[in-house]
Scaffold this motif. Structure first.
Motif, PDB file in Angstrom:
ATOM      1  N   ILE A  14       0.847  -1.203   0.000  1.00 49.27           N
ATOM      2  CA  ILE A  14       0.000   0.000   0.000  1.00 49.27           C
ATOM      3  C   ILE A  14       0.880   1.250   0.000  1.00 49.27           C
ATOM      4  CG2 ILE A  14      -1.694   1.298   1.335  1.00 49.27           C
ATOM      5  CD1 ILE A  14      -2.758  -1.478   2.287  1.00 49.27           C
ATOM      6  N   LEU A  32      -5.191  -9.035  -2.505  1.00 50.46           N
ATOM      7  CA  LEU A  32      -4.169  -9.240  -3.544  1.00 50.46           C
ATOM      8  C   LEU A  32      -3.129  -8.137  -3.350  1.00 50.46           C
ATOM      9  CD1 LEU A  32      -3.068 -10.732  -6.008  1.00 50.46           C
ATOM     10  CD2 LEU A  32      -4.412  -9.211  -7.456  1.00 50.46           C
ATOM     11  N   TYR A  33      -1.986  -8.507  -2.821  1.00 46.34           N
ATOM     12  CA  TYR A  33      -0.973  -7.508  -2.439  1.00 46.34           C
ATOM     13  C   TYR A  33       0.421  -8.006  -2.822  1.00 46.34           C
ATOM     14  CZ  TYR A  33      -4.679  -5.191   0.086  1.00 46.34           C
ATOM     15  OH  TYR A  33      -5.850  -4.526   0.383  1.00 46.34           O
ATOM     16  N   VAL A  34       1.223  -7.096  -3.378  1.00 46.69           N
ATOM     17  CA  VAL A  34       2.600  -7.429  -3.749  1.00 46.69           C
ATOM     18  C   VAL A  34       3.532  -6.433  -3.069  1.00 46.69           C
ATOM     19  CG1 VAL A  34       4.243  -7.550  -5.673  1.00 46.69           C
ATOM     20  CG2 VAL A  34       1.962  -8.548  -5.920  1.00 46.69           C
ATOM     21  N   LYS A  75       5.466  -4.660 -10.247  1.00 47.07           N
ATOM     22  CA  LYS A  75       5.701  -4.477 -11.687  1.00 47.07           C
ATOM     23  C   LYS A  75       6.633  -5.531 -12.255  1.00 47.07           C
ATOM     24  CE  LYS A  75       3.797  -0.167 -11.889  1.00 47.07           C
ATOM     25  NZ  LYS A  75       3.096   0.572 -12.873  1.00 47.07           N
ATOM     26  N   LYS A  76       6.611  -6.711 -11.657  1.00 45.86           N
ATOM     27  CA  LYS A  76       7.407  -7.825 -12.188  1.00 45.86           C
ATOM     28  C   LYS A  76       6.495  -8.956 -12.659  1.00 45.86           C
ATOM     29  CE  LYS A  76      11.289  -7.205  -8.921  1.00 45.86           C
ATOM     30  NZ  LYS A  76      12.019  -7.907  -7.844  1.00 45.86           N
ATOM     31  N   PHE A  84       4.141 -10.445 -10.716  1.00 41.23           N
ATOM     32  CA  PHE A  84       3.770 -11.403  -9.655  1.00 41.23           C
ATOM     33  C   PHE A  84       2.273 -11.339  -9.316  1.00 41.23           C
ATOM     34  CE2 PHE A  84       8.415 -11.202  -8.313  1.00 41.23           C
ATOM     35  CZ  PHE A  84       8.701 -12.414  -8.914  1.00 41.23           C
ATOM     36  N   ALA A  85       1.670 -10.153  -9.343  1.00 37.68           N
ATOM     37  CA  ALA A  85       0.218 -10.090  -9.071  1.00 37.68           C
ATOM     38  C   ALA A  85      -0.528 -10.900 -10.121  1.00 37.68           C
ATOM     39  CB  ALA A  85      -0.262  -8.642  -9.060  1.00 37.68           C
ATOM     40  N   GLN A  86      -0.064 -10.821 -11.356  1.00 37.05           N
ATOM     41  CA  GLN A  86      -0.702 -11.612 -12.426  1.00 37.05           C
ATOM     42  C   GLN A  86      -0.611 -13.109 -12.111  1.00 37.05           C
ATOM     43  OE1 GLN A  86      -2.314 -10.567 -15.580  1.00 37.05           O
ATOM     44  NE2 GLN A  86      -2.927 -12.663 -15.124  1.00 37.05           N
ATOM     45  N   SER A 135      -9.149  -2.040  -5.826  1.00 36.47           N
ATOM     46  CA  SER A 135      -8.676  -0.655  -5.707  1.00 36.47           C
ATOM     47  C   SER A 135      -8.484  -0.024  -7.091  1.00 36.47           C
ATOM     48  CB  SER A 135      -7.336  -0.641  -4.962  1.00 36.47           C
ATOM     49  OG  SER A 135      -6.339  -1.285  -5.752  1.00 36.47           O
ATOM     50  N   THR A 141      -5.767   1.098  -7.985  1.00 37.65           N
ATOM     51  CA  THR A 141      -4.437   0.642  -8.381  1.00 37.65           C
ATOM     52  C   THR A 141      -4.488  -0.714  -9.077  1.00 37.65           C
ATOM     53  OG1 THR A 141      -3.842   1.635  -6.261  1.00 37.65           O
ATOM     54  CG2 THR A 141      -2.074   0.536  -7.478  1.00 37.65           C
ATOM     55  N   ALA A 142      -5.351  -1.586  -8.588  1.00 36.66           N
ATOM     56  CA  ALA A 142      -5.396  -2.948  -9.139  1.00 36.66           C
ATOM     57  C   ALA A 142      -6.397  -3.080 -10.292  1.00 36.66           C
ATOM     58  CB  ALA A 142      -5.759  -3.931  -8.030  1.00 36.66           C
ATOM     59  N   LEU A 184      -5.235  -4.252 -13.792  1.00 39.66           N
ATOM     60  CA  LEU A 184      -4.848  -5.669 -13.799  1.00 39.66           C
ATOM     61  C   LEU A 184      -6.085  -6.560 -13.926  1.00 39.66           C
ATOM     62  CD1 LEU A 184      -2.888  -8.066 -13.295  1.00 39.66           C
ATOM     63  CD2 LEU A 184      -3.141  -7.629 -10.854  1.00 39.66           C
TER      64      LEU A 184
END
Ligand SMILES: CC(C)(COP(=O)(O)OP(=O)(O)OC[C@H]1O[C@@H](n2cnc3c(N)ncnc32)[C@H](O)[C@@H]1OP(=O)(O)O)[C@@H](O)C(=O)NCCC(=O)NCCS
Length: 159
Positions: A25, A84-86, A92-93, A95-97, A120, A122-123, A126
């Motif tokens: 966050i 869902l948090y990275v 931006k690598k 990993f969330a995907q 959010s 932000t997400a 995605l």
């Protein structure tokens, strides 16, 4: 992409989950939310009941890079993505995907026909990229702030 492994999280992993939550966050959400809004969002890091219920009642999928938790996601009631948090060091690598793929596959394997989440700003890109559509905007009162997110859903193909 760096090597990674998935592991289901248990109560032993709560400190790592909280730390990823805070870092994610603080790093990513500041592009979309004010500092007061972020402070309210971070309040839930202190909600011990929320974290123990998370690991007891949901499927929590954590992603590890070099044995360190880099991100996690959770499935509640088999088809609701609650978290869902990275971590800031690993954003931006892609990993969330990867975590999102795993959560959707888990829902599919359990015969679910729809996956939903409250997402959010932000997400949202995605989730849109993965075929989710916005059902409604939520205005969540948190302390003195109103945190906006979006109820989104993905209809899964019938098998
Ligand atoms: C949203 C979040 C989980 C994305 O994690 P990530 O690992 O950086 O995302 P990925 O690298 O897998 O990105 C996948 C896609 O998501 C989109 N995306 C990710 N971060 C984005 C951002 N900050 N702004 C816009 N789009 C973004 C892009 O479409 C990206 O695709 P691309 O690689 O073609 O650009 C991360 O920023 C985060 O933890 N944010 C704070 C907490 C939060 O908002 N969680 C969601 C609650 S519902």
């Amino acid at each position: 992409m760096e090597d990674y492994v998935f592991q289901e999280a248990t109560s032993n992993d709560i400190p790592a989950l909280v730390s990823v939550f805070i870092s994610s966050i603080q790093t990513a959400a500041k592009q979309d939310y004010s500092s007061n809004e972020i402070s309210e969002w971070l309040e839930s890091a202190n909600n011990k009941k929320r974290w123990s219920e998370l690991v007891q009642q949901q499927t929590v999928i954590a992603l590890y890079v070099s044995k360190v938790m880099a991100g996690f996601g959770s499935l509640k009631d088999k088809n609701y993505i609650d978290f869902l948090y990275v971590h800031g060091n690993h954003q931006k690598k892609g990993f969330a995907q990867k975590i999102l793929d795993k959560l959707i596959q888990t829902a599919e394997k359990q015969g679910q026909t729809i996956v939903t989440s409250d997402v959010s700003y932000t997400a949202r890109p995605l989730f849109e990229k993965n075929g989710f559509t916005v059902v409604q905007q939520n205005n969540n009162a948190r302390g003195s702030e109103v945190l906006v997110n979006f109820k989104m859903e993905l209809v899964l193909p019938n098998v």
